[in-house]
Enzyme design. Structure first.
Site, short mmCIF file in Angstrom:
data_model
loop_
_atom_site.label_atom_id
_atom_site.label_comp_id
_atom_site.label_asym_id
_atom_site.label_seq_id
_atom_site.Cartn_x
_atom_site.Cartn_y
_atom_site.Cartn_z
N ASP A 252 7.99 -8.27 -1.18
CA ASP A 252 9.43 -8.58 -1.24
C ASP A 252 9.73 -10.07 -1.23
O ASP A 252 10.88 -10.46 -1.43
CB ASP A 252 10.14 -7.90 -0.06
CG ASP A 252 10.11 -6.40 -0.18
OD1 ASP A 252 9.61 -5.73 0.75
OD2 ASP A 252 10.50 -5.89 -1.24
N HIS B 176 3.17 -7.26 7.19
CA HIS B 176 2.99 -5.91 6.61
C HIS B 176 2.19 -5.07 7.58
O HIS B 176 1.28 -5.57 8.25
CB HIS B 176 2.25 -6.00 5.26
CG HIS B 176 2.43 -4.78 4.42
ND1 HIS B 176 1.68 -3.64 4.59
CD2 HIS B 176 3.30 -4.52 3.41
CE1 HIS B 176 2.06 -2.73 3.72
NE2 HIS B 176 3.04 -3.23 2.99
N HIS C 64 11.88 -2.35 5.31
CA HIS C 64 11.13 -1.72 4.21
C HIS C 64 11.67 -2.27 2.88
O HIS C 64 11.66 -3.48 2.68
CB HIS C 64 11.29 -0.20 4.35
CG HIS C 64 10.42 0.63 3.45
ND1 HIS C 64 9.36 0.17 2.75
CD2 HIS C 64 10.50 1.97 3.14
CE1 HIS C 64 8.81 1.16 2.05
NE2 HIS C 64 9.48 2.26 2.27
C1 SDX Z 1 7.63 -3.09 2.40
O1 SDX Z 1 4.43 0.19 4.22
C2 SDX Z 1 4.49 -0.28 3.00
O2 SDX Z 1 3.60 -0.15 2.21
C3 SDX Z 1 5.81 -0.95 2.66
C4 SDX Z 1 5.86 -1.65 1.30
C5 SDX Z 1 5.81 -0.68 0.16
O3 SDX Z 1 5.43 -1.09 -0.93
O4 SDX Z 1 6.24 0.49 0.36
O5 SDX Z 1 4.82 -2.59 1.18
C6 SDX Z 1 7.20 -2.40 1.15
O6 SDX Z 1 8.33 -2.50 3.18
C7 SDX Z 1 7.10 -4.47 2.68
C8 SDX Z 1 7.56 -5.02 4.09
C9 SDX Z 1 8.96 -5.58 3.91
N1 SDX Z 1 9.55 -5.95 5.22
C10 SDX Z 1 9.71 -7.24 5.57
O7 SDX Z 1 9.35 -8.21 4.90
C11 SDX Z 1 10.47 -7.41 6.88
C12 SDX Z 1 9.77 -8.46 7.75
N2 SDX Z 1 8.50 -7.90 8.18
C13 SDX Z 1 8.44 -7.25 9.45
O8 SDX Z 1 9.58 -6.69 9.95
C14 SDX Z 1 7.13 -6.55 9.74
O9 SDX Z 1 6.14 -7.40 9.35
C15 SDX Z 1 6.89 -5.18 9.12
C16 SDX Z 1 8.01 -4.24 9.39
C17 SDX Z 1 6.71 -5.30 7.65
C18 SDX Z 1 5.61 -4.63 9.73
O10 SDX Z 1 5.88 -4.33 11.07
P1 SDX Z 1 4.71 -3.81 12.05
O11 SDX Z 1 3.48 -3.44 11.32
O12 SDX Z 1 5.32 -2.80 12.97
O13 SDX Z 1 4.33 -5.11 12.83
P2 SDX Z 1 5.02 -5.58 14.19
O14 SDX Z 1 6.50 -5.49 14.05
O15 SDX Z 1 4.35 -4.82 15.30
O16 SDX Z 1 4.61 -7.10 14.23
C19 SDX Z 1 3.36 -7.51 14.80
C20 SDX Z 1 3.65 -8.91 15.37
C21 SDX Z 1 4.84 -8.95 16.33
O17 SDX Z 1 4.63 -10.06 17.17
P3 SDX Z 1 3.98 -9.79 18.66
O18 SDX Z 1 4.82 -8.72 19.34
O19 SDX Z 1 2.56 -9.34 18.40
O20 SDX Z 1 4.06 -11.14 19.36
O21 SDX Z 1 3.99 -9.80 14.29
C22 SDX Z 1 5.34 -10.23 14.46
C23 SDX Z 1 6.01 -9.30 15.44
O22 SDX Z 1 7.05 -9.94 16.14
N3 SDX Z 1 5.97 -10.19 13.14
C24 SDX Z 1 6.79 -11.12 12.66
C25 SDX Z 1 7.09 -10.70 11.36
N4 SDX Z 1 6.48 -9.55 11.09
C26 SDX Z 1 5.79 -9.24 12.21
N5 SDX Z 1 7.29 -12.25 13.21
C27 SDX Z 1 8.12 -12.98 12.42
N6 SDX Z 1 8.46 -12.65 11.14
C28 SDX Z 1 7.97 -11.52 10.59
N7 SDX Z 1 8.30 -11.18 9.34
#
Ligand code: SDX
Length: 425
Positions: free
Chosen positions: A365, A307, A266
């Site tokens: 971010d 996201h 997050h």
């Molecule tokens: C913020 O919610 C909000 O509004 C948050 C925010 C706000 O203003 O409050 O926008 C701020 O928190 C932005 C997000 C910051 N976090 C990151 O940048 C961390 C990296 N991102 C991920 O961890 C992920 O994308 C999340 C946590 C942001 C979202 O996770 P989800 O929605 O649970 O998605 P998921 O983990 O189920 O991923 C779906 C797929 C998976 O692959 P498969 O299982 O389908 O094969 O996408 C992949 C994941 O492995 N994936 C990534 C990835 N993000 C998702 N693979 C590599 N790198 C990534 N960053």
């Protein structure tokens, strides 16, 4: 009364269950499942991917289109034409202020920026090496020791006073977290300065010099705060709402939001992005990290990408990317190697099938840390900056929830443990 219905038939339950369907002013309809508990079933939605936990008028996100509206105004227009304090007013009150309202609000915030002198002692108890988010969490929760006894959360005026106090004091406390870490004296807010200018003064000013803040950096800081101001029911805002639903004081609620924001999935992602860019170190290693991000056996993820809601560009990332160029040019570091790596990483990822298929785009971010680093803010302070920007959103949702009828949040579960068994012997 809802016109549309959803009909659910469940094996083992004779009659079809009719559920009301509600439409918002825009966005997906919702199915009201509250009656299901009476049928002896729960909905199941770990991570709340398909769950609307409340209704709200504050912020709307269309993740597919990459749209973010605050009280109907697109984030791009607010970033260009508004400023952080005006956006705070908008989030709290629902409308943009008139000129008189804006001046009165700015004065209100200005005269709440100081914190009780006793709070200076709190910082003395932290080791110099304490993470700024650990300090912020502690001191914001402690604010309730100073204010909550004369706080009636059912009184809208008391709620707005608490909102003004916490918005005003966050930059002061944030700067104190930094000053404690570098062993410099805390700087008092200057009533002659704007919100972001004051923050940078409290961060980098010292008693030995006249206040001096670059207007370009102050403007960039103000826009960064504005872009972080609110984001619908994200994890930390949902935490604030859940805490608030118990009737606890707003300072405890904001402290719970800070704690939730700290996680690298997050708000902690901005700090993790810089750590990642430093680890990549050179454009030649980008491909190695792209492969690691795609490897299911490797816990590494591309920080700042992906996201839960945006399956398109995060509109905030687009604005921040533009500011990046301006700030780095102003500072004469347009050739910042980290910015070069970030832009190359973005390009490669956006052309890679893995990221395209999963609709993984840069989020808020990805670029913010590059600006913060260019301004001279240490990586460990990045999430504190995020929390300072997000405070109006958190407190606006708290205020909105308490303005309407609400119930204590208490989710249920799918129990998979032992059924009843007797203690041996
Ligand atoms: C913020 O919610 C909000 O509004 C948050 C925010 C706000 O203003 O409050 O926008 C701020 O928190 C932005 C997000 C910051 N976090 C990151 O940048 C961390 C990296 N991102 C991920 O961890 C992920 O994308 C999340 C946590 C942001 C979202 O996770 P989800 O929605 O649970 O998605 P998921 O983990 O189920 O991923 C779906 C797929 C998976 O692959 P498969 O299982 O389908 O094969 O996408 C992949 C994941 O492995 N994936 C990534 C990835 N993000 C998702 N693979 C590599 N790198 C990534 N960053």
């Amino acid at each position: 009364m809802s016109e549309k219905k959803a009909r659910l038939s469940i094996d083992g339950i004779e009659e079809t269950i009719e559920l009301p369907v509600y439409a918002g002013s825009t966005g997906p309809d919702v199915v009201d499942v509250r009656s299901l508990v009476g049928q002896g079933v729960f909905t199941y939605d770990p991570g709340f991917v398909s769950t609307a936990a409340c209704d709200s008028d504050i912020t709307y996100i269309d993740g597919g289109a990459g749209v973010l509206l605050h009280r109907g105004y697109p984030i791009e227009q607010l970033a260009e034409k508004s400023n952080f304090l005006e956006t705070c007013y908008l989030l709290l009150n629902g409308e943009l202020p008139t000129a008189n309202e804006r001046e009165a609000f700015e004065n209100t915030i200005r005269y709440h920026t100081m914190v009780d002198e006793a709070i200076h002692q709190f910082f003395r108890g932290f080791p110099r090496t304490a993470h700024p988010m650990a300090m912020l969490c502690g001191v914001v929760g402690a604010l309730s020791a100073f204010y909550h006894d004369n706080l009636d959360i059912d009184n809208p005026e008391h709620r707005l006073l608490a909102a003004h106090r916490v918005i005003a004091k966050m930059p002061t406390l944030a700067a104190m977290c930094y000053k404690h870490g570098v062993g410099q004296p805390f700087m008092y807010p200057q009533n002659s300065m704007g919100f972001a200018e004051n923050f940078l003064h409290m961060m980098f000013g010292t008693p030995c010099e006249e206040p001096r803040v670059s207007p370009v950096l102050a403007k960039a800081m103000d826009t960064l705060f504005l872009l972080h101001a609110d984001h619908e029911q994200n994890a930390s805002t949902s935490t604030v709402r859940l805490a608030g639903s118990t009737g606890t004081n707003p300072y405890a609620c904001i402290a719970s939001g800070i704690a939730a924001l700290w996680g690298p999935a997050h708000g902690g992602a901005n700090e993790a992005v810089l750590d990642m860019l430093y680890e990549i170190g050179d454009e030649s290693r980008i491909e190695e990290f792209i492969q690691r991000a795609k490897d299911k056996d490797d816990p590494f993820r591309l920080m700042g990408f992906g996201h839960r809601v945006y399956k398109n560009y995060d509109p905030r990332a687009t604005v921040i990317r533009g500011i990046c160029d301006e700030v780095l040019e102003e500072l004469g570091s347009e050739n910042d190697p980290l910015l070069r790596i970030a832009k190359k990483l973005e390009k490669i990822a956006l052309e890679d099938e893995y990221f395209i298929e999963r609709k993984l785009f840069p989020n808020v971010d990805f670029y913010s840390g590059i600006i913060l680093k260019a301004i001279g803010i240490p990586t460990s302070m990045f999430t504190v900056i995020f929390a300072t920007g997000r405070t109006p959103g958190w407190i606006a949702h708290w205020h909105e929830m308490l303005s309407e009828s609400y119930r204590i949040g208490r989710p249920r579960q799918l129990y998979k443990g032992y059924t009843k068994r007797d203690y041996p012997g």
